[in-house]
Design a protein around this motif. Structure first.
Motif, short mmCIF file in Angstrom:
data_model
loop_
_atom_site.label_atom_id
_atom_site.label_comp_id
_atom_site.label_asym_id
_atom_site.label_seq_id
_atom_site.Cartn_x
_atom_site.Cartn_y
_atom_site.Cartn_z
N ASP A 85 36.91 -12.32 -16.74
CA ASP A 85 36.24 -13.28 -16.65
C ASP A 85 35.33 -13.63 -17.58
OD1 ASP A 85 38.09 -14.52 -15.00
OD2 ASP A 85 36.68 -14.41 -13.09
N TYR A 125 28.63 -5.37 -22.89
CA TYR A 125 28.29 -6.76 -22.26
C TYR A 125 26.77 -6.53 -21.82
CZ TYR A 125 33.05 -8.13 -21.87
OH TYR A 125 34.35 -8.37 -22.32
N ASP A 145 32.89 -13.56 -21.21
CA ASP A 145 32.91 -13.77 -22.52
C ASP A 145 31.66 -12.96 -23.24
OD1 ASP A 145 30.83 -15.40 -22.18
OD2 ASP A 145 31.97 -17.32 -21.94
N GLU A 146 31.53 -13.23 -24.41
CA GLU A 146 30.41 -12.66 -25.17
C GLU A 146 28.84 -12.95 -24.58
OE1 GLU A 146 31.58 -15.99 -27.58
OE2 GLU A 146 32.68 -14.35 -26.52
#
Ligand SMILES: NC(=O)C1=CN([C@@H]2O[C@H](COP(=O)(O)OP(=O)(O)OC[C@H]3O[C@@H](n4cnc5c(N)ncnc54)[C@H](O)[C@@H]3O)[C@@H](O)[C@H]2O)[C@@H](O)CC1
Ligand SMILES: [K+]
Length: 497
Positions: A41, A73, A43-44
């Motif tokens: 789930d 992350y 994203d960047e």
């Protein structure tokens, strides 16, 4: 798949270690597998807070942090306890983080909590690795409760590791308050606390991960029903007739409750029952005949009806109880039926009347299933509901074995207790199904399936599973608010093939 208590999980862990997998390796596997689930789930722009407690649950959190950081992350790691208090494996995991110069803070005072709450304002995910299956039943210090409150106020994704903090892994009740997760990543096996009482409300959606621990090191007792476990539906012979598939008797209904029998008839027919005869009191005969499906026979009966009366005409199973009310005394009929040789399903008010003659169960030679919800079960065994909630497995198992009766204890995750001590947690169903008549349909389904040469225990497992699956089908397509007992009946054709 087995369902385990925290104690049983600890036994399985110890066996895995004794069989040659070091516990730190299990922690590595758990942490990395959880990280893989979480990454799906992300994203960047994701910013993940990971709260790590003093035990191995916290150690899992530390491994998750390392894995996510290695993948680039943004992670904010917090310890909720002093470093010296961490478990041995967590100390190793902490060292592995520090060796990579990954910063980790300890939540010690109000200023730290203030920092945490500021970071929460820009975070996208909070991972709860504070307490897992090692939570013991003693008051949790107030400092933890403040952290739990902060997490519960966080309005984005909250992910619990193994079990939400504060929730008891054995009975699904909290010690003080607990963390309401959106999602719980369950390690290896469902814990009983995920499925009982408030457990499902705290865990949110559950995702099971496999870290290679063998469940065969604990006794075979509690299971989570998968469709592949069921022995129903069976393939039908070509050379066959309707009496091969049922001939179910339903004794149901009373003035003001004539619909109950109809719902049971439909439950029995739609789960494959070949022929259903419904016995109703004289005073509701006409309204029932007017509304019952054309496939059913409607007859009237008096209070002397016995299993022998019913047996001729090739009947295979009797359901008694839906809507019969409490005004008349049905204990006499129940005694008769339990003396007979046809399997009996006892539901709703039937259970109320059974309480008076409960010892007849012990003398009965015929298979019996009862389908109480918690309040009905509490009255039947004369134990306060609150006490049963603290040990539903113990009370259900004891009654089923002592009275040699299959018990279907209805709830969000209905439990089916076999006479041999086995317990199956159902895996289907949703809160929309807590609606009038839903139980009548279920009782009809269990009888309908039992009529097809399926033993009562198997019929109970299959009936509960497909009843829930039909409700889930409806809820998935139309939501839970408009779900009625008829929605379950109508949805059966999509899930029971
Ligand atoms: N080999 C293993 O044992 C494995 C364990 N795993 C993880 O480890 C968890 C179990 O680890 P633990 O047994 O260390 O237990 P936990 O990490 O759940 O909690 C134990 C810690 O919490 C403290 N504590 C317990 N009850 C408390 C209370 N009421 N108030 C305040 N503090 C309390 C204890 O003093 C101890 O420090 C599992 O849930 C799972 O996440 C996984 O890493 C897989 C392998
Ligand atoms: K947790």
């Amino acid at each position: 798949m087995k369902v385990v208590t925290p104690k049983e999980m600890a036994v399985m862990d110890r066996h895995a270690v004794a069989a040659g997998t070091p516990s730190i390796e299990l922690m590595e596997r758990a942490g990395h597998a959880c990280a893989e689930v979480i990454k799906v789930d992300l994203d960047e722009k994701a910013q993940i807070i990971i709260l790590c407690g003093p035990g191995n649950n916290g150690g899992d959190g530390l491994v998750i942090g390392r894995s996510l950081i290695e993948d680039g992350y943004t992670v904010h790691l917090f310890l909720t306890a002093d470093r010296e208090k961490l478990s041995e494996d967590s100390q190793i995991s902490l060292k592995r983080l520090e060796d990579k110069n990954i910063p980790i803070r300890t939540l010690q005072d109000d200023a730290d909590l203030e920092d945490l709450s500021l970071i929460m304002k820009r975070a996208t995910h909070v991972v709860d690795a504070i307490f897992g299956t090692g939570l013991v039943d003693k008051e949790i210090p107030a400092s933890y409760n403040r952290i739990f409150d902060l997490v519960n106020d966080f309005d984005r994704e909250k992910i619990a590791i193994d079990i939400p903090s504060g929730l008891r892994g054995d009975i699904g009740l909290t010690i003080g308050n607990g963390i309401f997760a959106d999602k719980t990543i369950v390690i290896q096996n469902y814990k009983t606390g995920c499925l009982l009482n408030d457990g499902p409300d705290y865990t949110g959606d559950t995702i099971l991960i496999d870290i290679g621990i063998d469940e065969n090191s604990i006794p075979n007792e509690k299971y989570y029903t998968q469709e592949s476990d069921l022995k129903f539906p069976q393939k039908r012979k070509k050379n066959t007739h309707k009496y091969d598939y049922g001939s179910v008797v339903v004794i149901a209904g009373s003035k003001g409750m004539s619909g109950a029998g109809i719902l049971s008839i439909e439950g029995a027919l739609k789960s494959g029952g070949g022929l259903v005869t419904c016995y109703v009191p004289q005073d509701i005969y006409i309204p029932v005949v007017a509304r019952a499906p054309a496939e059913a026979l409607i007859k009237t009966y008096d209070c002397n009806i016995t299993s022998d009366d019913i047996k001729h005409d090739r009947k295979k199973v009797i359901l008694i109880g839906p809507g019969i009310g409490r005004a008349k005394n049905y204990s006499f009929i129940l005694e008769h039926l339990l003396e007979g040789s046809l399997p009996v399903v006892i539901d709703a008010d039937g259970i109320h009347h059974l309480a008076v003659v409960v010892d007849s169960l012990k003398e009965s030679k015929t298979p019996v299933v009862i389908t109480p919800h918690f309040a009905e079960f509490s009255k039947l065994i004369d134990v306060p509901r609150e006490d049963i909630l603290k040990d539903p497995i113990g009370y259900g198992q004891k009654f089923a074995m002592e009275y040699q009766v299959v018990v279907v204890l209805k709830g969000y995750r209905t439990m089916i207790f076999g006479t041999n001590g086995e317990i199956w947690f159902n895996s289907t169903g949703n809160p929309g199904m807590a609606t009038g008549g839903s139980g009548d349909v279920l009782a009809g389904m269990i009888a309908g399936i039992a009529g097809q040469n399926v033993n009562l225990f198997e019929a109970a497992r299959a009936g509960v599973f497909y009843h829930g699956k039909a409700g889930d089908y409806y809820a998935e397509h139309f939501g839970q608010s408009t779900l009625t007992a008829h929605s379950i009946i109508e949805s059966l054709k999509y899930v029971l093939k």
